[in-house]
Structures are given as structure tokens and as C-alpha cells.
Design an enzyme around this catalytic site. Structure first.
Site, short mmCIF file in Angstrom:
data_model
loop_
_atom_site.label_atom_id
_atom_site.label_comp_id
_atom_site.label_asym_id
_atom_site.label_seq_id
_atom_site.Cartn_x
_atom_site.Cartn_y
_atom_site.Cartn_z
N THR A 25 -11.88 13.53 7.09
CA THR A 25 -13.10 12.84 6.68
C THR A 25 -14.09 12.80 7.84
O THR A 25 -13.75 12.35 8.94
CB THR A 25 -12.77 11.42 6.21
OG1 THR A 25 -12.00 11.50 5.01
CG2 THR A 25 -14.03 10.61 5.94
N HIS A 178 -4.60 14.22 -3.59
CA HIS A 178 -4.32 13.25 -2.51
C HIS A 178 -3.47 12.12 -3.08
O HIS A 178 -3.97 11.22 -3.75
CB HIS A 178 -5.63 12.71 -1.95
CG HIS A 178 -5.51 12.07 -0.60
ND1 HIS A 178 -4.31 11.64 -0.08
CD2 HIS A 178 -6.44 11.78 0.34
CE1 HIS A 178 -4.53 11.12 1.13
NE2 HIS A 178 -5.81 11.20 1.40
N ASN A 181 -1.49 8.05 1.94
CA ASN A 181 -2.31 7.19 2.80
C ASN A 181 -2.84 5.92 2.15
O ASN A 181 -3.91 5.42 2.50
CB ASN A 181 -3.49 7.99 3.36
CG ASN A 181 -3.04 9.03 4.37
OD1 ASN A 181 -1.87 9.07 4.74
ND2 ASN A 181 -3.96 9.87 4.82
N TYR A 183 -4.03 5.34 -0.82
CA TYR A 183 -5.10 5.45 -1.80
C TYR A 183 -4.54 5.30 -3.22
O TYR A 183 -3.38 4.92 -3.39
CB TYR A 183 -5.87 6.75 -1.59
CG TYR A 183 -6.60 6.78 -0.25
CD1 TYR A 183 -7.55 5.81 0.07
CD2 TYR A 183 -6.29 7.75 0.71
CE1 TYR A 183 -8.19 5.81 1.30
CE2 TYR A 183 -6.94 7.75 1.95
CZ TYR A 183 -7.88 6.78 2.24
OH TYR A 183 -8.51 6.77 3.45
N ASN A 238 -3.93 1.81 5.69
CA ASN A 238 -4.63 1.23 4.54
C ASN A 238 -3.79 0.16 3.84
O ASN A 238 -3.80 0.07 2.60
CB ASN A 238 -5.06 2.33 3.55
CG ASN A 238 -6.18 3.19 4.11
OD1 ASN A 238 -7.09 2.69 4.76
ND2 ASN A 238 -6.10 4.49 3.89
#
Length: 366
Positions: A25, A178, A181, A183, A238
Site C-alpha cells: 500500500t 486478500h 492481515n 481485513y 489490525n
């Protein structure tokens, strides 16, 4: 035995080397989440497999407006975005490279200022993440999410399928879903986050249901040979607390995906960008359950990467921060040359500085 520098076919995609540029990112897409000409140059610099990557996995790219969690990240759901990404993929292919897009829904790792109409982010849960996200005001606390209703989940699956079609229309060689992480997909997988009592919560089978449905939908749209998946079984980033039985959870998930004949699975070993031994996990047992290409990631040095491929522990090795500062990382790995230092202050947002201005090996050593 194969080496890091040998070609490989993963699913339907032929790669010149096993060196992968990991998704990174960089927050340079602009307010409409549309890739820019500067991004075209950034990817072009790293695309030639003789000097750069055998495969590029794009920066995380949201599948819908609601999937956004950080300022100025790109999307892959609107016609304007598809047209702009086509410039990126064209530049990569002109250099002889291959590129897949990482399909992303952040779930609760977002802020109301980034959501359409200022709505609450969605997740498996209504509990907010104890973490930060990047907005026009800088790094701020994540906003409290809203738990998705059961009848809304098919719409999320459809967004992944639509984004996968957009990716192929944009010229990508494939996609990486994805699932890592902390998400959205990871928020459903882990019982440390998922507190649902419907068909998507409780048992391992139920918590893996969203992942399985998403992967089936993407494969139905573009084929398993152009589809990959990223997982991070034990990373705590996260606010992703450890699952009560991560080994069983992720072994089950990989087993369920075996019939889809995915091109690759991309596994983050340990804490993303941090310690590799943050929690115990048997990655070899996970790999034994998957017949496709196995991609490893997290803190791999040249020596570690060479050993992993030579020993058969991995088919591909993904490098993240090293590719930011070294667009010709592939050449540097071949020649065991020194690496440029990373300009950490310019990782997120801005212009060319710290993005497309890193010197290649000849210029750096002149």
C-alpha cells in the site's frame, strides 16, 4: 532442484523467475481511487523479470466503495478504474512482466470519512478494532463497524466476483484474494473477532464459509488458474487476535479450496512486517494440503529465499519493503549486490519522492 531464478508456471500464468513483488500500500491513487500515471511508472520500473520481479502482486485494491479503509488507495470496481489500471498492466507486459491484482475489502479497518455517505464500516462483528487507519487527517482510530446481516453476505461475494471480472478486463494476468492481515475475510475466519451466531459464525466450517464462497465465486468468473489467495494464520496486525485453534482453522480452509485448483497460495509467516515466531504454526502441514504453487512472505533475506526454494519449502518468495527501495531487486538478488536504504518517511502518500526516484544498481554504485 529449482532455484529462485528459474521459471515456473503457476496455474495458467508463466513466470520467468520465482521472485515476487509483494502487495504494498502506497496511497497514491488520488481522491477517486483511480490509478495515476505515476503509478504506471512505479510498476513499470519493477516489471522486467531480468532485473525486477517474476510476478508483481499489486497494492491492495478495494472491490467496492465500502471496501476502502485508507486514503488514496485504488479500486477495481468502476469503469474509470479499469481503464486506468489498463495503463499499468500494459506497461508491465511491455517490460515482459506479469501482474495480478490483490482484491481487498478492509471490513472494520476503516473510518466513516472514507465510507460512502459517512456510513459505518461493515464486518463480521460490531466490535471496533483497536487500531488506526490513514485518512485526510492522518492516522486516526478505526470507526466502530456494523455487523453484516446474513442476507447481505451474498452481495459481498458478488462484489468480489465483479472485481475479478474487472481485473481481467483491465489486463491483469490474474487476482490474489486478500484473506489476511485482519481485513474482512480474516475478520470472519478468526474466532477472536467473529462473534456471530448465524451460518457464518461459531464453528470452523461456518467461519470459513465466506472465504470458501468468495473463492468459488472468483474461480467461477475467471478460473482457478488465474486465482490466488493470501493468508496470514497468526499475524496480530489490525487487532487480529490469535484464533483459538489457528492450525485446524487454516488447514480446513486450504483443504476446502483444493478442488478449485488455485494458481497459488501466498502465506505470511508470523507477524506481517514483524517477528516470524510471533506464534507457533506448522506451515509445512498447511502446504501439504495444497497442490498449487506455494508463495512465502515475511522478512526473507536472499539466503533464506534461496534455501526455501532449493529445499522445496516454497515455490515462490515474495519481497515487500526491499522492492520499494530497489526497483531492480531481482538483479541485486542475482548478483548479491547491496540494497538501497528505505525512505520510511515517504511510504504513504505524496509524489515521486520515495516512490519512483530510487536509483538502479548501476547509478547507485557509480
Amino acid at each position: 532442484m529449482p532455484t529462485l531464478f528459474d521459471p515456473i508456471r503457476i496455474g495458467d500464468i508463466d513466470l520467468a523467475t520465482r521472485i515476487v513483488m509483494a502487495p504494498l500500500t502506497r496511497n497514491r491513487a488520488g481522491a477517486r481511487q483511480v490509478p495515476t500515471d505515476l503509478m504506471v511508472e512505479y510498476y513499470r520500473q519493477r516489471a522486467n523479470p531480468a532485473t525486477g520481479a517474476g510476478l508483481i502482486v499489486s497494492e491492495a485494491t478495494q472491490i467496492s466503495p465500502e471496501g476502502q479503509g485508507y486514503l488514496d488507495t485504488p479500486g477495481i470496481h468502476a469503469a474509470e478504474q479499469v481503464a486506468a489500471w489498463r495503463k499499468v498492466t500494459g506497461a508491465v507486459h511491455a517490460e515482459g512482466g506479469r501482474i495480478v491484482v490483490q482484491l481487498w475489502h478492509v471490513g472494520r479497518i476503516s473510518h466513516v470519512s472514507l465510507q460512502p455517505g459517512g456510513i459505518a464500516p461493515v464486518s463480521s462483528t460490531a466490535r471496533p478494532a483497536k487500531g488506526k487507519t490513514f485518512t485526510a487527517e492522518g492516522f486516526v482510530d478505526c470507526s466502530p463497524p456494523r455487523a453484516l446481516r446474513t442476507d447481505e453476505i451474498p452481495g459481498i461475494v458478488a462484489q468480489y466476483r465483479h472485481a475479478a471480472r474487472c481485473a481481467i478486463d483491465a489486463g491483469f494476468d490474474g487476482v490474489e484474494v486478500h484473506g489476511a492481515n485482519g481485513y474482512l475475510i480474516d475478520q470472519f475466519l478468526r474466532d477472536s473477532i467473529n462473534d456471530r451466531s448465524d451460518a457464518y459464525g461459531g464453528s470452523i466450517e461456518n467461519r470459513a464459509r465466506l472465504l470458501v464462497e468468495v473463492m468459488n465465486a472468483v474461480v467461477a468468473e475467471i478460473g482457478g488458474g488465474r486465482t490466488g489467495l493470501r493468508l496470514s494464520p497468526v499475524t496480530p496486525v489490525n487487532d487480529a487476535g490469535q484464533d483459538s485453534n489457528a492450525q485446524a482453522l487454516f488447514e480446513y480452509a486450504v483443504e476446502q479450496l483444493a478442488p478449485l485448483k488455485l494458481a497459488f497460495v501466498h502465506v505470511i509467516e508470523g507477524q506481517t512486517g514483524g517477528p516470524r515466531d510471533v506464534a507457533p504454526f506448522d506451515y509445512a502441514a498447511l502446504r501439504r494440503r495444497f497442490a498449487g504453487a506455494w508463495m512465502v512472505n515475511n522478512g526473507y533475506t536472499r539466503a533464506m529465499a534461496l534455501e526455501a526454494v532449493a529445499a522445496g519449502a516454497a515455490d515462490l518468495v515474495a519481497f515487500g519493503k526491499a522492492f520499494i527501495a530497489n526497483p531492480d531487486l531481482g538483479r541485486r538478488l542475482r548478483e548479491d549486490a547491496p540494497l538501497n536504504p528505505l525512505d520510511a518517511a515517504r511510504l504513504y502518500g505524496g509524489g515521486a519522492a520515495g516512490y519512483t526516484d530510487y536509483a538502479p544498481l548501476d547509478a547507485a554504485t557509480a
